[in-house]
Enzyme design. Sequence first.
Site, short mmCIF file in Angstrom:
data_model
loop_
_atom_site.label_atom_id
_atom_site.label_comp_id
_atom_site.label_asym_id
_atom_site.label_seq_id
_atom_site.Cartn_x
_atom_site.Cartn_y
_atom_site.Cartn_z
N LYS A 1 25.16 2.84 27.44
CA LYS A 1 24.13 2.44 26.50
C LYS A 1 23.46 3.65 25.87
CE LYS A 1 19.92 1.88 27.18
NZ LYS A 1 18.56 1.59 27.67
N ASP B 1 21.19 -3.25 25.22
CA ASP B 1 20.16 -3.26 26.25
C ASP B 1 19.81 -4.71 26.56
OD1 ASP B 1 18.66 -4.16 24.10
OD2 ASP B 1 17.11 -2.62 24.28
#
Length: 213
Positions: free
Chosen positions: A121, A139
């Site tokens: 991420k 996320d």
Amino acid sequence: MTKKERYAQFISYFQGTMPEAHTELRYENPFQLLCAVMLSAQCTDKRVNMVTPALFEAFPTPLALSKATKEDVLHYVKSVSYPNSKAEHLVQMAQQLMEAHQGEVPGDFDALVALPGVGRKTANVMLSVAFNEARMAVDTHVFRVSHRIGLVTDKATTPYAVEKELVKHIPEKDIPRAHHWLILHGRYVCKSQRPLCKECGIRDLCAYKDKRI
């Protein structure tokens, strides 16, 4: 409504209402952005923005941070989530930047995820925001909202599965903005516990079965 139509309406709505979407983290260069994104894991951008000015003043460069101790950094980041591990990772990350990258943040996915404290991420955020690549960082907001709207199927049970499905259907030029569209929509409208469905501009295309209307 077909998936193609749902994506088209989603993109059209946000192109009109949020044509310029950016991260809410405050930074001045890729190094500061990397520090901020690492600190933001399971923590709000608002909280991160409260601690980074003093942190960046104390450690303005990878070289300065690489010479710090975990305890030095902990003093500045103790109010964020998981401060001990994040302080340690920040120092280790800066040390590796100095040792392997001449103090520069690499613009390469494999090099980024090799840095301590940097996962998929964070690497995707860096490539998207700092290097303007078509990367979709997933996320909790992106994961939740993309499922609720119906952009991804229930079979997409991991962040990576969501990422693959989103980039498959969103035009490459829109992917960096779409990342922020989903985050900001999840942060301010499609909230986890009390989604503001009556205020949502895309409620007509949303597939969420528990819509509050």
